[in-house]
Design an enzyme around this catalytic site. Structure first.
Site, PDB file in Angstrom:
ATOM      1  N   GLY A 123      65.922  28.924 -26.728  1.00  0.00           N
ATOM      2  CA  GLY A 123      65.314  29.307 -27.941  1.00  0.00           C
ATOM      3  C   GLY A 123      64.594  28.214 -28.752  1.00  0.00           C
ATOM      4  O   GLY A 123      65.169  27.358 -28.363  1.00  0.00           O
ATOM      5  N   HIS A 169      71.998  32.171 -33.310  1.00  0.00           N
ATOM      6  CA  HIS A 169      71.285  30.526 -33.580  1.00  0.00           C
ATOM      7  C   HIS A 169      69.666  30.498 -34.059  1.00  0.00           C
ATOM      8  O   HIS A 169      69.699  29.565 -35.289  1.00  0.00           O
ATOM      9  CB  HIS A 169      71.405  29.675 -32.073  1.00  0.00           C
ATOM     10  N   GLU A 170      68.647  31.033 -33.648  1.00  0.00           N
ATOM     11  CA  GLU A 170      67.503  30.460 -33.801  1.00  0.00           C
ATOM     12  C   GLU A 170      67.326  31.363 -35.758  1.00  0.00           C
ATOM     13  O   GLU A 170      66.690  30.171 -35.742  1.00  0.00           O
ATOM     14  CB  GLU A 170      66.541  31.749 -32.958  1.00  0.00           C
ATOM     15  N   HIS A 179      67.848  28.977 -37.699  1.00  0.00           N
ATOM     16  CA  HIS A 179      67.196  27.879 -37.700  1.00  0.00           C
ATOM     17  C   HIS A 179      65.650  28.144 -39.150  1.00  0.00           C
ATOM     18  O   HIS A 179      65.075  27.053 -39.656  1.00  0.00           O
ATOM     19  CB  HIS A 179      66.415  27.900 -36.532  1.00  0.00           C
ATOM     20  N   GLN A 187      61.405  23.965 -35.359  1.00  0.00           N
ATOM     21  CA  GLN A 187      61.601  22.993 -34.535  1.00  0.00           C
ATOM     22  C   GLN A 187      60.672  22.241 -33.966  1.00  0.00           C
ATOM     23  O   GLN A 187      60.511  21.670 -33.361  1.00  0.00           O
ATOM     24  CB  GLN A 187      62.592  23.308 -33.634  1.00  0.00           C
ATOM     25  N   CYS A 236      71.927  22.813 -28.891  1.00  0.00           N
ATOM     26  CA  CYS A 236      69.835  23.183 -29.390  1.00  0.00           C
ATOM     27  C   CYS A 236      69.173  22.249 -29.585  1.00  0.00           C
ATOM     28  O   CYS A 236      69.476  20.913 -29.293  1.00  0.00           O
ATOM     29  CB  CYS A 236      70.688  23.233 -31.422  1.00  0.00           C
ATOM     30  N   LEU A 237      68.119  22.482 -29.179  1.00  0.00           N
ATOM     31  CA  LEU A 237      67.342  20.909 -28.658  1.00  0.00           C
ATOM     32  C   LEU A 237      66.758  19.932 -29.607  1.00  0.00           C
ATOM     33  O   LEU A 237      66.313  19.115 -30.017  1.00  0.00           O
ATOM     34  CB  LEU A 237      65.504  21.738 -28.683  1.00  0.00           C
TER      35      LEU A 237
END
Ligand code: NI
Length: 174
Positions: free
Chosen positions: A46, A136-137, A140, A51, A94-95
């Site tokens: 995701g 989660h996304e 963000h 991000q 997470c990235l």
């Protein structure tokens, strides 16, 4: 299509609130495709606007396993409109907090409503990994990271670990 830079902690944009998209045009569709390509290139499941340095309410997700058909979600202005009472506490990464993981409690299932690349309203109900990824996304877009759900002690430990590893890797790269 082109790859985008993925921002990592402590970049301030990860802490800002993304803005609503007024019109879904070719430019938005192109960004969503670039985000998808970037997500695949970084082995993520995701990716949210913040991000990749854009304060826009855009999210891409694909939680399908390697042996499954792709299950691509490219969402504009996504909103969770319903969720289960039941919650699950599972490991998350997470990235933007690279290669650090921690258990986070999330709703077991959610229904998300969004506008797709063509400007149509879509609804999707999900459980399992996809439900977790959606929550989660969408966090963000509010400037929230999964580490915010940890105790201050656990969070500091995780961030220190990340910093230590970064320094080590920078030294090795010299
Ligand atoms: Ni993330």
């Amino acid at each position: 299509m082109s790859l985008m830079k993925v921002f990592e902690v402590p970049e301030p944009i990860l802490r800002q609130k993304a803005e609503k998209i007024e019109k879904v045009d070719n430019e938005i569709a192109r960004i969503l495709d670039d985000m998808l390509e970037t997500m695949y290139a970084t082995n993520g499941v995701g990716l949210a606007g913040n991000q990749v340095g854009l304060l826009k309410r855009l999210v891409v997700i694909d939680c399908a396993g390697e042996d499954q058909e792709p299950d691509i979600l490219q969402m504009v202005n996504p909103v969770i409109v319903a969720h289960s009472k039941e919650t699950l506490c599972k490991s998350e990464g997470c990235l933007s907090v690279p290669r650090e993981y921690a258990d986070v409690e999330r709703w077991a299932s959610v229904t998300v409503q969004y506008t797709d690349k063509k400007g149509n309203i879509q609804t999707r109900t999900a459980d399992g990994l996809l439900a977790k990824a959606i929550q989660h996304e969408l966090d963000h877009l509010e400037g929230i990271l999964f580490i915010d759900y940890l105790s201050p002690l656990k969070r500091n430990k995780l961030l220190k670990h990340l910093e230590k590893r970064r320094k080590k890797e920078a030294k090795e790269a010299e």
